[in-house]
Enzyme design. Structure first.
Site, PDB file in Angstrom:
ATOM      1  N   ARG A   1       7.173  26.472 -23.046  1.00 47.86           N
ATOM      2  CA  ARG A   1       8.587  26.381 -23.388  1.00 47.86           C
ATOM      3  C   ARG A   1       8.852  25.643 -24.689  1.00 47.86           C
ATOM      4  NH1 ARG A   1       8.329  26.930 -18.060  1.00 47.86           N
ATOM      5  NH2 ARG A   1       6.435  25.779 -18.452  1.00 47.86           N
ATOM      6  N   THR A   2       8.303  24.425 -24.779  1.00 48.67           N
ATOM      7  CA  THR A   2       8.743  23.535 -25.863  1.00 48.67           C
ATOM      8  C   THR A   2       8.374  24.115 -27.224  1.00 48.67           C
ATOM      9  OG1 THR A   2       8.487  21.701 -24.345  1.00 48.67           O
ATOM     10  CG2 THR A   2       8.696  21.150 -26.670  1.00 48.67           C
TER      11      THR A   2
ATOM     12  N   LYS B   1     -14.294  20.081 -35.763  1.00 43.79           N
ATOM     13  CA  LYS B   1     -15.332  19.715 -36.735  1.00 43.79           C
ATOM     14  C   LYS B   1     -15.289  18.221 -37.047  1.00 43.79           C
ATOM     15  CE  LYS B   1     -14.897  24.180 -39.123  1.00 43.79           C
ATOM     16  NZ  LYS B   1     -14.459  24.787 -40.387  1.00 43.79           N
TER      17      LYS B   1
ATOM     18  N   ARG C   1       3.401  17.168 -30.303  1.00 39.95           N
ATOM     19  CA  ARG C   1       3.125  16.862 -28.892  1.00 39.95           C
ATOM     20  C   ARG C   1       1.685  16.372 -28.817  1.00 39.95           C
ATOM     21  NH1 ARG C   1       4.226  20.490 -23.574  1.00 39.95           N
ATOM     22  NH2 ARG C   1       6.277  19.592 -23.977  1.00 39.95           N
TER      23      ARG C   1
ATOM     24  N   HIS D   1      10.090  12.504 -24.250  1.00 44.30           N
ATOM     25  CA  HIS D   1      10.234  13.937 -24.550  1.00 44.30           C
ATOM     26  C   HIS D   1      11.721  14.167 -24.818  1.00 44.30           C
ATOM     27  CE1 HIS D   1       9.732  18.147 -24.558  1.00 44.30           C
ATOM     28  NE2 HIS D   1       9.226  18.363 -23.376  1.00 44.30           N
TER      29      HIS D   1
HETATM   30  C1  NCD Z   1       7.236  19.001 -19.355  1.00 47.85           C
HETATM   31  C2  NCD Z   1       6.262  18.252 -20.247  1.00 47.85           C
HETATM   32  O1  NCD Z   1       5.419  18.842 -20.921  1.00 47.85           O
HETATM   33  O2  NCD Z   1       6.412  17.048 -20.281  1.00 47.85           O
HETATM   34  N1  NCD Z   1       7.374  20.338 -19.648  1.00 47.85           N
HETATM   35  C3  NCD Z   1       8.254  20.728 -20.606  1.00 47.85           C
HETATM   36  O3  NCD Z   1       8.181  20.327 -21.754  1.00 47.85           O
HETATM   37  N2  NCD Z   1       9.246  21.552 -20.227  1.00 47.85           N
HETATM   38  C4  NCD Z   1       7.048  18.717 -17.927  1.00 47.85           C
HETATM   39  C5  NCD Z   1       5.709  18.983 -17.284  1.00 47.85           C
HETATM   40  O4  NCD Z   1       4.734  19.328 -17.931  1.00 47.85           O
HETATM   41  O5  NCD Z   1       5.660  18.816 -16.066  1.00 47.85           O
END
Ligand code: NCD
Length: 305
Positions: free
Chosen positions: A54-55, A82, A104, A132
């Site tokens: 999703r993100t 590497k 991320r 997040h």
């Molecule tokens: C979440 C995450 O990656 O923190 N997912 C997301 O970004 N929608 C929640 C999760 O992984 O459970």
């Protein structure tokens, strides 16, 4: 706002301005040509060192809907294998001409490090169990669209609070916007000390859920050790899962939310995720608009936001 790293300490006005812009961008996304030229000529790089569906896709769609170009980094196929360091990787991508990075990473604090190393806006797309912030924005947008405002709403965030960056980001944003937040989890999945957090805690979902307007379910973060602190998944579901039987006891206009990825049959009943009062896919749709608001605020937008 120079970066978006955390929701902790964000002013209510900042959050509200972002939500107002996000609402406008949500309208743009319903047009026959769902695109505006606001960030033409800008380049957004997504740097995801942890898995994401999703993100990452939502940031890419958001950037494209604002007419920005996108670049995407994936660790598995990169020179990290590497031996290249995070800093050299970030400097390398930056040197190609990038105006904003979305990061991320499994390690808490990584986006703050990038913000020190690079002179461009950094957006935290999830750092370890810490923050997040764009998830919180899209969640608040979804709640605001449903209820008009978060003021005075009772919101339970249920599950693996200890390892959840979503819980932390959501709790701060929701509390700042006036909601009463209760964190609900088995004792082993609550952080040791939550006294500085703007939230109540409970270990008993059945005792608190009937007064809730929103029940926000979390996935057990097995990759961060979340699965090893209760006896079994069926036992977890038995006490903390939003089964259809529990759902039937919620207030008539209460809604259920989940950030995804869902483990159907564990934290959310197999069928519950598809109910009209489960807002999971609206959250995903709103993710694009919320991220457009963030990119616009950091790259082209109004300095008030
Ligand atoms: C979440 C995450 O990656 O923190 N997912 C997301 O970004 N929608 C929640 C999760 O992984 O459970």
């Amino acid at each position: 706002m120079n970066h978006l790293l955390t929701t902790e300490g964000l002013e209510r006005e900042t959050l509200e301005n972002l939500l107002t812009d996000a609402d406008e961008f949500a309208e743009v996304l319903t047009r026959p040509i769902p695109k505006v030229p606001a960030l033409r000529g800008k380049t957004v790089a997504t740097m995801f060192f942890e898995p994401s569906t999703r993100t990452r896709m939502s940031f890419e769609k958001a950037a494209k809907a604002l007419s920005a170009d996108t670049m995407s980094f994936s660790p598995g196929t990169s020179s990290l294998s590497k031996g290249e360091s995070l800093k050299d990787t970030a400097l390398t991508v930056h040197a190609m001409g990038v105006d904003l990075m979305v990061v991320r990473h499994g390690a808490t604090g990584t986006p703050w490090r990038l913000a020190e190393w690079l002179d461009i806006p950094i957006v935290n797309g999830g750092d370890g169990a810490h923050q997040h912030p764009t998830q919180a924005l899209l969640d608040c947008l979804t709640i605001k669209q449903r209820f008009g405002s978060l003021d005075g709403l009772e919101i339970a965030i249920v599950g693996d609070i200890k390892h959840s960056r979503v819980a932390r980001s959501d709790m701060f944003a929701m509390a700042t916007l006036g909601a009463n937040v209760t964190l609900v989890a088995p004792p082993t999945l609550l952080p040791v000390d939550t006294t500085r957090w703007p939230a109540a805690t409970s270990t008993d979902l059945d005792a608190v859920m009937e007064k809730m307007d929103v029940v926000y379910l979390l996935r057990v973060q097995t990759e961060r050790g979340g699965g090893s602190v209760f006896p079994s998944l069926p036992e977890y579901t038995n006490r903390y899962g939003m089964t259809s039987a529990r759902f039937a006891r919620l207030k008539p206009d209460a809604v259920v939310m989940h950030p995804g990825p869902m483990n159907r049959g564990v934290e959310i009943g197999h069928d519950v995720a598809d109910y009209e009062r489960a807002l999971v896919l609206q959250q995903v749709t709103n993710g694009v608009a919320a991220r457009m608001a963030v990119l616009f605020a950091l790259l082209g937008g109004d300095s008030d936001v």
